[in-house]
Design an enzyme around this catalytic site. Structure first.
Site, short mmCIF file in Angstrom:
data_model
loop_
_atom_site.label_atom_id
_atom_site.label_comp_id
_atom_site.label_asym_id
_atom_site.label_seq_id
_atom_site.Cartn_x
_atom_site.Cartn_y
_atom_site.Cartn_z
N ASP A 68 63.59 49.02 84.70
CA ASP A 68 64.74 48.49 85.42
C ASP A 68 64.56 48.78 86.91
OD1 ASP A 68 67.15 48.15 86.73
OD2 ASP A 68 68.38 48.87 85.07
N PHE A 99 71.85 54.03 84.52
CA PHE A 99 72.80 52.93 84.65
C PHE A 99 72.06 51.61 84.54
CE2 PHE A 99 75.47 49.83 86.86
CZ PHE A 99 76.66 50.04 86.21
N LYS A 118 70.17 42.76 92.56
CA LYS A 118 70.51 43.36 93.86
C LYS A 118 69.76 42.70 95.02
CE LYS A 118 72.47 47.80 92.56
NZ LYS A 118 73.76 47.67 93.21
#
Ligand SMILES: Cc1ncc(COP(=O)(O)O)c(C=O)c1O
Length: 397
Positions: A224, A139, A253
């Site tokens: 990532d 993702f 995040k």
């Protein structure tokens, strides 16, 4: 205009459904307040938050120093365009360069994880190559570029055609990397642990092999770290346990400690690919978000959170693993996936919420735990007890 808001007479769910698009379904809980690891809903019910805004509120809710820094910055200067510099963005950029371990690193600030990966994708085009390799199940976000990298057909298919020349290979499979990454590959993008896919860890040596393959072919290695960065796995970045150095790191995040903030850190020659006008965004490097991030980093540096996250994660996994109904409990640091028997993840998640514990089911079989770093051993033990009780009810009831 100017009318004050009346006390609502309709339920939260009715108001949500009549005003908000249904991309997230209809939430059954409406939260109004948080302190530390706890949050309260509109009816005053208290929950232990084991999800932390999905791996985002690193220091918990309403951390006094983060809240004070946000308030102070809001009073001084809340927004400034990128025509101008300000001390918070410079402090944060310098810290991220230092954390990357390479003084050649340069930071591009944005507002989310998808934007950080979009920036990496655009950067990779400036190598003169167009092909991208990513992992099945990965993702990387939902904007069109980031979605092209995301390896989940259910999320991609309705929006095709996406960006071409992206191939997805099985995660953790070094031979597949050898087959697909070549001299025409602009970038290989990998999550150190696939978070949204259900906290999937690759076999040891996978990231090292990826580094070697990228060195050989000249492809950029983009890691990532949006979910695995900022200390969550026990290191600043989720790849450090393999001792590799990526060409590009993406963050979001936890970076802003709860405020929208993302970063694309390019290292070595890739740090020089973007030039004036290549890329940009109005809010990237916003002073308030950067002020929050600077406090988050200071607090993590001052404390022993990095090593404690590893210890606390191990405690949680050890307590959860033997519970009846649990097939496996995996993860690194405070990113944990609990595999449960019989497709009961959603039922367990709902029962835990009723009992006052917030977690998230990433699928029918996996429950994800990603709490704030301030979680105590007592809170972990309390949660494990509640988890055991719920499992007993679900599997023996
Ligand atoms: C590994 C990873 N990359 C990218 C993203 C996308 O981040 P955002 O939701 O901020 O766009 C996420 C979000 O869950 C993520 O976990």
């Amino acid at each position: 205009m100017g009318k004050s808001l009346k006390k609502p007479t309709r339920s939260q769910a009715e108001r949500w459904n009549s005003s908000i698009q249904s991309t997230y379904g209809t939430p059954s809980i409406s939260l109004v307040r948080g302190k530390g690891i706890e949050v309260w809903d509109v009816d005053g019910k208290k929950y232990l938050d084991l999800l932390g805004g999905i791996a985002t509120n690193l220091l918990g809710h309403n951390h006094p120093k983060v809240s004070a820094a946000i308030a102070k910055q809001a009073r001084e200067l809340s927004h400034v365009s990128n025509f101008y510099s300000h001390p918070q963005v410079l402090d944060l950029a310098e810290r991220l360069v230092k954390m990357s371990g390479d003084s050649s690193a340069r930071v591009f600030f944005c507002n989310s994880g998808a934007e950080a990966n979009e920036a990496a994708l655009k950067l990779s085009r400036l190598t003169g190559r167009k092909r991208v390799v990513a992992a099945l199940g990965a993702f990387h976000g939902r904007t069109m570029g980031a979605l092209s990298l995301t390896g989940q057909p259910s999320k991609r298919d309705p929006f095709k055609p996406l960006i071409s020349k992206v191939v997805h290979v099985p995660y953790g499979d070094v031979r597949a990397l050898h087959r697909k990454v070549n001299g025409r590959t602009a970038m290989l993008i990998i999550e150190p642990i696939m978070g949204e896919a259900g906290v999937i860890l690759p076999p040891p040596g996978y990231l090292k092999a990826a580094r070697e393959i990228c060195d050989k072919t000249g492809a950029l290695l983009v890691i990532d770290c949006i979910q695995t960065g900022m200390g969550r796995t026990g290191n600043w970045f989720g790849f450090e346990h393999e001792g590799i150095a990526p060409d590009v790191i993406t963050l979001a995040k936890g970076l802003g400690g709860g405020l929208p903030l993302g970063a694309m850190i390019a290292i070595g020659p890739s740090a020089q690919l973007f030039t004036a006008g290549s890329h940009g965004t109005t809010f990237g490097g916003n002073p308030i978000a950067c002020a929050a991030a600077n406090v988050v980093i200071s607090e993590i540096e001052k404390s022993s959170y990095l090593s404690l996250n590893a210890t606390k994660g191990a405690l949680l996994r050890n307590l959860i693993s033997p519970i009846d109904g649990v097939i496996g409990c995996r993860g690194r640091g405070l990113l944990i996936g609990i595999q449960v028997r019989g497709g009961k993840a959603k039922e367990i998640t709902n029962k835990l919420a009723t009992a006052g514990y917030l977690v998230n089911a990433t699928s029918e079989d996996v429950i994800r735990i990603a709490p704030a770093f301030i979680i105590t051993e007592r809170q972990i033990i309390k949660f494990a007890g509640a988890f055991a009780e719920v499992c007993e009810e679900v599997y023996d009831g």
